[in-house]
Design a protein around this motif. Structure first.
Motif, mmCIF file in Angstrom:
data_model
loop_
_atom_site.group_PDB
_atom_site.id
_atom_site.type_symbol
_atom_site.label_atom_id
_atom_site.label_comp_id
_atom_site.label_asym_id
_atom_site.label_seq_id
_atom_site.Cartn_x
_atom_site.Cartn_y
_atom_site.Cartn_z
ATOM 1 N N ALA A 159 26.403 -11.280 30.889
ATOM 2 C CA ALA A 159 26.953 -10.075 31.506
ATOM 3 C C ALA A 159 27.105 -8.958 30.476
ATOM 4 C CB ALA A 159 28.306 -10.392 32.150
ATOM 5 N N GLY A 160 27.634 -9.316 29.309
ATOM 6 C CA GLY A 160 27.836 -8.319 28.267
ATOM 7 C C GLY A 160 26.541 -7.699 27.779
ATOM 8 N N GLU A 161 25.478 -8.530 27.681
ATOM 9 C CA GLU A 161 24.175 -8.019 27.240
ATOM 10 C C GLU A 161 23.628 -6.991 28.223
ATOM 11 O OE1 GLU A 161 19.686 -9.735 26.160
ATOM 12 O OE2 GLU A 161 21.328 -11.118 26.620
ATOM 13 N N PHE A 162 23.749 -7.296 29.503
ATOM 14 C CA PHE A 162 23.250 -6.363 30.515
ATOM 15 C C PHE A 162 24.061 -5.065 30.519
ATOM 16 C CE2 PHE A 162 23.613 -4.749 34.929
ATOM 17 C CZ PHE A 162 22.324 -4.239 35.043
ATOM 18 N N LEU A 163 25.378 -5.180 30.459
ATOM 19 C CA LEU A 163 26.225 -3.988 30.482
ATOM 20 C C LEU A 163 25.981 -3.119 29.251
ATOM 21 C CD1 LEU A 163 29.524 -5.600 31.790
ATOM 22 C CD2 LEU A 163 27.966 -4.122 33.069
ATOM 23 N N GLN A 164 25.747 -3.758 28.100
ATOM 24 C CA GLN A 164 25.450 -2.982 26.893
ATOM 25 C C GLN A 164 24.121 -2.261 27.026
ATOM 26 O OE1 GLN A 164 27.693 -2.597 24.301
ATOM 27 N NE2 GLN A 164 26.259 -0.949 23.813
ATOM 28 N N ALA A 165 23.149 -2.926 27.691
ATOM 29 C CA ALA A 165 21.858 -2.270 27.920
ATOM 30 C C ALA A 165 22.027 -1.020 28.782
ATOM 31 C CB ALA A 165 20.884 -3.250 28.581
ATOM 32 N N LEU A 166 22.914 -1.096 29.781
ATOM 33 C CA LEU A 166 23.189 0.078 30.597
ATOM 34 C C LEU A 166 23.775 1.205 29.739
ATOM 35 C CD1 LEU A 166 24.804 -1.483 33.808
ATOM 36 C CD2 LEU A 166 22.481 -0.590 33.567
ATOM 37 N N ARG A 167 24.719 0.860 28.895
ATOM 38 C CA ARG A 167 25.357 1.881 28.061
ATOM 39 C C ARG A 167 24.404 2.460 27.018
ATOM 40 N NH1 ARG A 167 29.862 -1.905 28.598
ATOM 41 N NH2 ARG A 167 29.264 -2.942 26.653
ATOM 42 N N ASP A 168 23.418 1.643 26.602
ATOM 43 C CA ASP A 168 22.461 2.089 25.587
ATOM 44 C C ASP A 168 21.254 2.802 26.181
ATOM 45 O OD1 ASP A 168 24.042 1.008 23.621
ATOM 46 O OD2 ASP A 168 22.894 -0.848 23.433
ATOM 47 N N PRO A 196 34.110 -11.335 34.313
ATOM 48 C CA PRO A 196 34.319 -11.487 32.866
ATOM 49 C C PRO A 196 33.054 -11.122 32.087
ATOM 50 C CG PRO A 196 34.951 -13.487 34.066
ATOM 51 C CD PRO A 196 34.177 -12.633 35.016
ATOM 52 N N THR A 197 33.229 -10.553 30.914
ATOM 53 C CA THR A 197 32.096 -10.208 30.060
ATOM 54 C C THR A 197 32.469 -10.501 28.609
ATOM 55 O OG1 THR A 197 32.612 -7.940 29.385
ATOM 56 C CG2 THR A 197 31.758 -8.244 31.623
ATOM 57 N N SER A 198 31.489 -10.348 27.721
ATOM 58 C CA SER A 198 31.750 -10.526 26.290
ATOM 59 C C SER A 198 32.364 -9.280 25.674
ATOM 60 C CB SER A 198 30.440 -10.865 25.561
ATOM 61 O OG SER A 198 29.458 -9.858 25.793
ATOM 62 N N ASP A 199 32.494 -8.204 26.463
ATOM 63 C CA ASP A 199 33.175 -7.009 25.978
ATOM 64 C C ASP A 199 34.672 -7.284 25.829
ATOM 65 O OD1 ASP A 199 30.906 -5.309 25.932
ATOM 66 O OD2 ASP A 199 31.027 -5.065 28.108
ATOM 67 N N PRO A 200 35.379 -6.433 25.111
ATOM 68 C CA PRO A 200 36.833 -6.634 24.971
ATOM 69 C C PRO A 200 37.586 -6.439 26.291
ATOM 70 C CG PRO A 200 35.993 -5.149 23.273
ATOM 71 C CD PRO A 200 34.885 -5.324 24.268
ATOM 72 N N TYR A 201 36.912 -5.975 27.314
ATOM 73 C CA TYR A 201 37.515 -5.723 28.621
ATOM 74 C C TYR A 201 36.556 -6.237 29.692
ATOM 75 C CZ TYR A 201 34.287 -1.946 27.696
ATOM 76 O OH TYR A 201 33.166 -1.245 27.335
ATOM 77 N N PRO A 202 37.063 -6.637 30.850
ATOM 78 C CA PRO A 202 36.188 -7.134 31.911
ATOM 79 C C PRO A 202 35.525 -5.985 32.667
ATOM 80 C CG PRO A 202 38.447 -7.191 32.650
ATOM 81 C CD PRO A 202 38.491 -6.748 31.216
ATOM 82 N N PHE A 203 34.493 -6.324 33.412
ATOM 83 C CA PHE A 203 33.889 -5.374 34.348
ATOM 84 C C PHE A 203 34.746 -5.405 35.604
ATOM 85 C CE2 PHE A 203 31.211 -4.383 37.970
ATOM 86 C CZ PHE A 203 30.449 -3.308 37.535
ATOM 87 N N VAL A 204 35.444 -4.318 35.885
ATOM 88 C CA VAL A 204 36.305 -4.234 37.069
ATOM 89 C C VAL A 204 36.001 -2.940 37.796
ATOM 90 C CG1 VAL A 204 38.665 -4.087 37.939
ATOM 91 C CG2 VAL A 204 38.149 -5.618 36.044
ATOM 92 N N ILE A 205 35.471 -3.059 39.002
ATOM 93 C CA ILE A 205 35.208 -1.881 39.826
ATOM 94 C C ILE A 205 36.303 -1.812 40.882
ATOM 95 C CG2 ILE A 205 33.500 -3.249 41.142
ATOM 96 C CD1 ILE A 205 33.461 0.591 40.658
ATOM 97 N N ASP A 206 37.205 -0.873 40.713
ATOM 98 C CA ASP A 206 38.381 -0.729 41.576
ATOM 99 C C ASP A 206 38.414 0.696 42.102
ATOM 100 O OD1 ASP A 206 40.828 -0.635 42.822
ATOM 101 O OD2 ASP A 206 42.024 -0.874 41.004
ATOM 102 N N CYS A 207 37.959 0.886 43.322
ATOM 103 C CA CYS A 207 37.955 2.232 43.883
ATOM 104 C C CYS A 207 38.035 2.157 45.400
ATOM 105 C CB CYS A 207 36.706 3.001 43.462
ATOM 106 S SG CYS A 207 35.154 2.188 43.856
ATOM 107 N N ALA A 208 38.544 3.211 45.969
ATOM 108 C CA ALA A 208 38.638 3.301 47.426
ATOM 109 C C ALA A 208 37.249 3.445 48.028
ATOM 110 C CB ALA A 208 39.510 4.490 47.823
#
Length: 516
Positions: free
Chosen positions: A446-455, A310-322
């Motif tokens: 979590a949201g702060e870190f993910l935003q830092a990655l995007r920025d 879960p994150t503060s973004d409107p969507y969760p962090f979900v890594i779904d891959c083979a």
């Protein structure tokens, strides 16, 4: 060790693209020469100083496409951050130009995409030819495809499941798992799976529409359940909810499942957890498709290892891959779209990397082709890492369950050629965040870190944006809801028509489908 260090030092774009690169064997020999151009980017480096001592020296001697490709990989692997060095960029540009003109070079090779997006080298390459479809139907351009409303499509799929005798509640769940894949843009696991994976297998009698889910063993925080070869699309949600319920009481819940079947997109279950304030993890094995590192025999499933946070973004962090470079559903989509499989995703029993999509699908059924693990064949690009993660999932899906693997879940009796059941294993983990820290605090962190990655600083020749896991799926959802639903290609239209015309009660309810 040196490989691990190199990967850690690479920029995000190269680190994402490198696992897709595989060395393509070829025996074709040609004469090569450096490109001369007025462009400073494409002009070969004029120096042979320290940086170029690490690179293959350009030559007009006879070289094969595979040697040139090896040189390109060497430039990338031995020069982390090299795309920011003009001398390295020039050497890469010249070598890429040589490779593009070599007999046997694949213009769909992802190394050209790296050249353009990372090194700023854009070559005038011919588009990969689309193969002719045997049924004579050319694939329509995406812009010309009909758009079908999600609610309509979900109801259609639900009606199909009901026609097989699936209970109304479970039919609702099954259709929800499938339509969620289409909403997220994961076309390989939505409507595209309805007929070939679920309906055809129920028709063949190798999975069952409505079986009980038995609890074999249970504790406060764990459980082992048996799906009795029912539809994984309702078994999976049942098991994940069990894990979440246990986590809500005791902090952690873990559920293992045996005798299940294909359960759709793993991200659905990770999102079930995030929606309820939990960290979620799930994995499943599958029919053998991946060859071990340095092997050619399919031994492991595509085996996703899927996290939801879960994150503060409107969507969760979900890594779904083979845990493979590609997965069977994507190759099936290539077939529907009439395109070749990118080189490096598949290796056959002779060690040859294959691109002929329909031939690959046939030979995979016969065990003559295998997918490569993340990182590709061999160990030069870290293929042993994908191999290790695929093995981890396989162990967690078989060791607890005493479940079958390999040939026992291939879905085909090799002696008779007839379909046989594929009893799969799954696992589901939920961690209740509130038992450790406030959920809002966790989400904000979590949201702060993910935003830092995007920025963070963008590649100068990239798309100008950095994504985090779950964001591309959210983009697809936004786009598809904006356009009013999902596009349905011709092969899927025919699947819907076949189901409508042959399943009891559907002809009366769907006399005319939206694209008819």
């Amino acid at each position: 060790p040196s490989c691990n260090c190199t990967m850690l030092m690479l920029t995000p774009k190269i680190a994402i693209l490198l696992p897709l690169l595989l060395l393509a064997p070829t025996t074709t020999i040609i004469t090569t020469a450096f490109l001369t151009t007025t462009s400073p980017l494409l002009r070969p480096a004029k120096t042979s100083s320290a940086i170029l001592l690490k690179l293959s020296t350009p030559s007009t001697t006879i070289m094969s496409a595979s040697v040139l490709r090896s040189d390109l990989l060497k430039i990338i692997g031995e020069n982390p951050g090299g795309h920011q060095d003009a001398k390295v960029r020039e050497s890469f540009a010249a070598k890429l130009q040589e490779y593009s003109k070599a007999d046997g070079a694949d213009t769909s090779d992802v190394i050209f995409a790296i050249g353009k997006a990372v090194f700023g080298v854009e070559l005038d390459l011919p588009s990969p030819a689309k193969k002719a479809k045997t049924n004579g139907d050319a694939a329509k351009p995406a812009a010309d495809l009909p758009i079908v409303d999600f609610d309509y499509m979900k109801q259609f799929m639900k009606e199909v499941f009901l026609s097989y005798g699936v209970s109304p509640e479970r039919a609702e769940t099954c259709s929800d798992v499938l339509i969620e894949a289409d909403k997220r843009g994961i076309d390989s696991h939505g409507l595209g799976r309805l007929k070939p994976i679920y309906c055809d297998r129920m028709d063949d009698g190798i999975l069952y529409p409505d079986k009980p889910i038995d609890i074999v063993k249970e504790s406060d925080t764990t459980a082992l359940v048996d799906g009795n070869l029912g539809l994984g699309l309702y078994i999976g949600p049942h098991c994940m909810q069990m894990a979440i319920d246990k986590a809500k009481k005791f902090g952690v819940g873990f559920v293992a499942c045996r005798n299940s079947t294909h359960y759709g997109i793993a991200g659905y279950y990770a999102t079930m957890a995030t929606d309820q304030g939990c960290i979620g993890l799930t994995g499943t094995n599958a029919r053998p498709s991946i060859a071990p590192t340095f092997g050619v025999e399919p031994m492991l499933g595509t085996n996703p290892l899927t996290w939801g946070i879960p994150t503060s973004d409107p969507y969760p962090f979900v890594i779904d891959c083979a845990t493979s470079v590609n997965q069977r559903g994507k190759i099936e989509k290539y077939s529907r779209d009439g395109v070749d499989t990118p080189r490096g995703a598949v290796i056959d029993d002779q060690g040859v990397e294959r691109t002929d999509t329909d031939g690959i699908l046939k030979d995979m059924v016969l065990g003559k082709c295998a997918l490569t693990p993340l990182g590709g064949a061999g160990d030069k690009m870290g293929g042993y890492k994908g191999y290790g993660w695929a093995t981890t999932v396989e162990l967690l899906c078989t060791a607890i369950q005493s479940g079958p693997w390999g040939e026992d879940i291939c879905g085909l009796d090799r002696a008779t050629g007839k379909p046989k059941p594929m009893p799969l294993g799954h696992f589901f983990l939920a961690i209740d965040i509130s038992k450790i820290c406030p959920v809002d605090t966790f989400k904000n962190n979590a949201g702060e870190f993910l935003q830092a990655l995007r920025d963070s600083r963008k590649a100068p020749n990239g798309p100008g944006r950095i994504w985090t896991a779950g964001e591309p799926e959210n983009d697809a959802r936004t786009e598809r809801f904006g356009q009013g639903g999902m596009k349905v290609n011709v092969p899927l239209q025919k699947n819907m028509q076949t189901l409508r015309d042959n399943r009891p009660g559907l002809k009366e309810k769907y006399e005319k489908l939206p694209f008819e």
